[in-house]
Design a protein around this motif. Structure first.
Motif, PDB file in Angstrom:
ATOM      1  N   UNK A 107      34.329  -0.291  -0.521  1.00 55.43           N
ATOM      2  CA  UNK A 107      35.602   0.226  -0.186  1.00 55.43           C
ATOM      3  C   UNK A 107      36.585  -0.335  -1.224  1.00 55.43           C
ATOM      4  N   UNK A 108      36.409   0.385  -2.503  1.00 49.28           N
ATOM      5  CA  UNK A 108      37.176  -0.267  -3.530  1.00 49.28           C
ATOM      6  C   UNK A 108      38.545   0.122  -3.524  1.00 49.28           C
ATOM      7  N   UNK A 109      38.993   1.317  -2.991  1.00 47.48           N
ATOM      8  CA  UNK A 109      40.345   1.722  -2.879  1.00 47.48           C
ATOM      9  C   UNK A 109      41.141   0.851  -1.835  1.00 47.48           C
ATOM     10  N   UNK A 110      40.500   0.698  -0.876  1.00 51.41           N
ATOM     11  CA  UNK A 110      41.202  -0.327   0.101  1.00 51.41           C
ATOM     12  C   UNK A 110      41.446  -1.593  -0.480  1.00 51.41           C
ATOM     13  N   UNK A 111      40.307  -1.967  -1.086  1.00 53.50           N
ATOM     14  CA  UNK A 111      40.290  -3.284  -1.649  1.00 53.50           C
ATOM     15  C   UNK A 111      41.311  -3.502  -2.785  1.00 53.50           C
ATOM     16  N   UNK A 112      41.549  -2.520  -3.571  1.00 50.07           N
ATOM     17  CA  UNK A 112      42.634  -2.984  -4.504  1.00 50.07           C
ATOM     18  C   UNK A 112      43.906  -2.457  -4.059  1.00 50.07           C
ATOM     19  N   UNK A 113      44.151  -1.921  -2.725  1.00 55.93           N
ATOM     20  CA  UNK A 113      45.367  -1.924  -2.219  1.00 55.93           C
ATOM     21  C   UNK A 113      45.835  -3.448  -1.732  1.00 55.93           C
ATOM     22  N   UNK A 114      44.643  -4.201  -1.373  1.00 59.52           N
ATOM     23  CA  UNK A 114      45.002  -5.531  -0.771  1.00 59.52           C
ATOM     24  C   UNK A 114      45.391  -6.221  -2.013  1.00 59.52           C
ATOM     25  N   UNK A 115      44.840  -6.130  -3.204  1.00 55.41           N
ATOM     26  CA  UNK A 115      45.319  -6.799  -4.423  1.00 55.41           C
ATOM     27  C   UNK A 115      46.772  -6.388  -4.793  1.00 55.41           C
ATOM     28  N   UNK A 116      47.123  -4.953  -4.756  1.00 60.57           N
ATOM     29  CA  UNK A 116      48.120  -4.470  -5.031  1.00 60.57           C
ATOM     30  C   UNK A 116      49.415  -5.072  -4.094  1.00 60.57           C
ATOM     31  N   UNK A 117      49.060  -5.298  -2.756  1.00 57.67           N
ATOM     32  CA  UNK A 117      49.941  -5.813  -2.047  1.00 57.67           C
ATOM     33  C   UNK A 117      50.354  -7.309  -2.228  1.00 57.67           C
ATOM     34  N   UNK A 118      49.287  -8.070  -2.582  1.00 53.13           N
ATOM     35  CA  UNK A 118      49.407  -9.599  -2.977  1.00 53.13           C
ATOM     36  C   UNK A 118      50.443  -9.849  -4.117  1.00 53.13           C
ATOM     37  N   UNK A 119      50.127  -8.763  -5.202  1.00 49.04           N
ATOM     38  CA  UNK A 119      50.880  -8.819  -6.401  1.00 49.04           C
ATOM     39  C   UNK A 119      52.549  -8.112  -6.242  1.00 49.04           C
ATOM     40  N   UNK A 120      52.535  -7.170  -5.510  1.00 46.72           N
ATOM     41  CA  UNK A 120      53.770  -6.599  -5.411  1.00 46.72           C
ATOM     42  C   UNK A 120      54.616  -7.738  -4.217  1.00 46.72           C
ATOM     43  N   UNK A 121      54.032  -7.957  -3.592  1.00 46.44           N
ATOM     44  CA  UNK A 121      54.510  -9.196  -2.410  1.00 46.44           C
ATOM     45  C   UNK A 121      55.297 -10.107  -3.133  1.00 46.44           C
ATOM     46  N   UNK A 122      54.319 -10.735  -3.968  1.00 48.92           N
ATOM     47  CA  UNK A 122      55.080 -11.906  -5.013  1.00 48.92           C
ATOM     48  C   UNK A 122      56.143 -11.835  -5.940  1.00 48.92           C
ATOM     49  N   UNK A 123      56.221 -10.858  -6.490  1.00 55.05           N
ATOM     50  CA  UNK A 123      57.002 -10.174  -7.508  1.00 55.05           C
ATOM     51  C   UNK A 123      58.318  -9.698  -6.836  1.00 55.05           C
TER      52      UNK A 123
END
Length: 442
Positions: A115-131
């Protein structure tokens, strides 16, 4: 909640405490355990990953998502900052990004290639949430602290963030290296032990998200909602941030020293930030570690070494700039970075990686703090320093986008070693541009 006056000790401490809450993201997710976990998903270092209709190298996917995230932050931050100031609800936006980031970290527990697209969405959420949350966190500083308090409380926030993130990383490291201490079934074979370590890594992502959300509550409880009265959002408000950036750009044309310095900063910063974001991925893929456990331990120890040495580097840089001046010190640091790119190309053994990591830490802490303080010193007499720093932040983010995109392209068509070596060019151009910065503004 009682309304606290500007400069209040309780208010300042509550603001600084958010560093304790969110800094765990950069150390555990961005810099150490997630890159190691990501590598375990593939059967070999050369295995490709399929996403968004393309087959690409494992690292290229992360590089593209990271570049895209910073592009979104660079575009949204001027808009959202202007809206937040106008309607008087900075805290609401800060909360939103905090929770997006925290739940993104928790979501990484389910990260897998099926489920790579959902997985990278979680990665995106963490990164954009921090910055994204940092945009509003930083903008609170002039609202809650007087000018003579800002340096001290900023340093306190950095210290709290460092202590908190190191403490959680040590706990996560213990979980990964000794999963049986925490109730994981390690079985009897090496494969079973590796599987237990992977499960521990997934739990570590959850601990980061919970830590971030939980400890931010005190900050949200104490900080005021905003400093201006609420207004209705209009088209002019949405565009206000970009109009301010355009005004700063027009004013820069009349300030040769600041303009030339910004050109230099833009070039060398994109290289520095790219190396910092990709260092662990490089170490995991290009260094000849022994067992999986030795690799995990080695990479995390390297991160801790970089963090510790960065403090020493920041002190040495401060003393050097006081004696030789900011520009000369920045030129010297860029020369070291330039040679680091060449050294990285020839790295193969863990010992070589440790030595290079130590040198990276020495110049990493210094170049970031000195770059920002140099920009501050070169600012003209103005009451609108916020717009100038907004311009600085957006320039830095766009630089990261360009740096990561170029790095991803070279990595995809050649190798990560060549991508690091290519960054040599940016440091060289940065040095040349720094030499062109006038000593005084005429």
């Amino acid at each position: 909640m009682e309304k606290l006056e500007k400069g209040s000790k309780k208010l300042l401490n509550a603001w600084a405490f958010y560093d304790w809450a969110n800094s765990v993201y950069t150390l555990t997710i961005a810099s150490s355990i997630f890159p190691i976990f990501y590598a375990t998903l593939f059967n070999s270092k050369d295995e490709l990953v399929s996403a968004f209709g393309f087959n690409m190298k494992q690292t290229v996917l992360i590089e593209i998502i990271t570049a895209f995230t910073f592009l979104v932050v660079a575009f949204l931050s001027p808009i959202l900052s202007g809206i937040a100031d106008y309607i008087g609800n900075k805290k609401g936006f800060m909360k939103f990004f905090c929770y997006v980031g925290g739940f993104g970290c928790i979501g990484l527990y389910w990260f897998n290639l099926d489920f790579i697209h959902l997985s990278v969405l979680f990665y995106f959420m963490g990164l954009i949430g921090y910055w994204g949350s940092l945009v509003f966190y930083n903008s609170y500083l002039p609202d809650i602290a007087f000018e003579d308090q800002q340096d001290a409380i900023s340093a306190k926030g950095f210290s709290l963030g460092y202590i908190g993130s190191v403490l959680l990383l040590i706990l996560n490291l213990a979980m990964v290296m000794k999963p049986d201490w925490f109730g994981f079934d390690i079985g009897t074979t090496e494969a079973e032990k590796d599987l237990a370590s992977i499960k521990a890594m997934k739990i570590s992502f959850v601990t980061v998200g919970v830590w971030w959300i939980l400890f931010s509550q005190y900050t949200f409880y104490v900080l005021p909602k905003g400093v201006s009265a609420g207004h209705k959002v209009t088209k002019d408000v949405v565009l206000k941030g970009f109009q301010e950036l355009n005004q700063v750009w027009a004013q820069l044309k009349q300030n040769l020293r600041l303009k030339r310095y910004l050109y230099a900063f833009f070039v060398f910063s994109m290289a520095v930030q790219t190396i910092m974001l990709m260092a662990v991925y490089f170490g995991e893929k290009e260094i000849a570690w022994g067992s999986a456990g030795e690799k995990t331990m080695g990479l995390i120890v390297s991160i801790l070494v970089i963090q510790l040495v960065a403090i020493v580097g920041a002190v040495l840089t401060s003393k050097s700039s006081a004696k030789f001046g900011n520009i000369k010190t920045l030129i010297a640091i860029n020369v070291i970075w330039l040679f680091l790119c060449v050294m990285a190309y020839f790295l193969h053994t863990p010992v070589q990686f440790y030595a290079t990591a130590t040198l990276v830490g020495l110049v990493m802490g210094g170049i970031q703090s000195l770059a920002r303080s140099t920009y501050s010193k070169f600012l003209p007499e103005t009451e609108d320093s916020t717009s100038y720093f907004s311009f600085y932040d957006v320039a830095e983010k766009i630089g990261i986008v360009i740096g990561m995109t170029i790095f991803a392209l070279v990595d995809h068509f050649s190798s990560m070693r060549n991508a690091v070596l290519f960054l040599f060019v940016f440091f060289l151009i940065g040095i040349i541009l720094l030499f062109r910065v006038p000593k005084y503004q005429k």
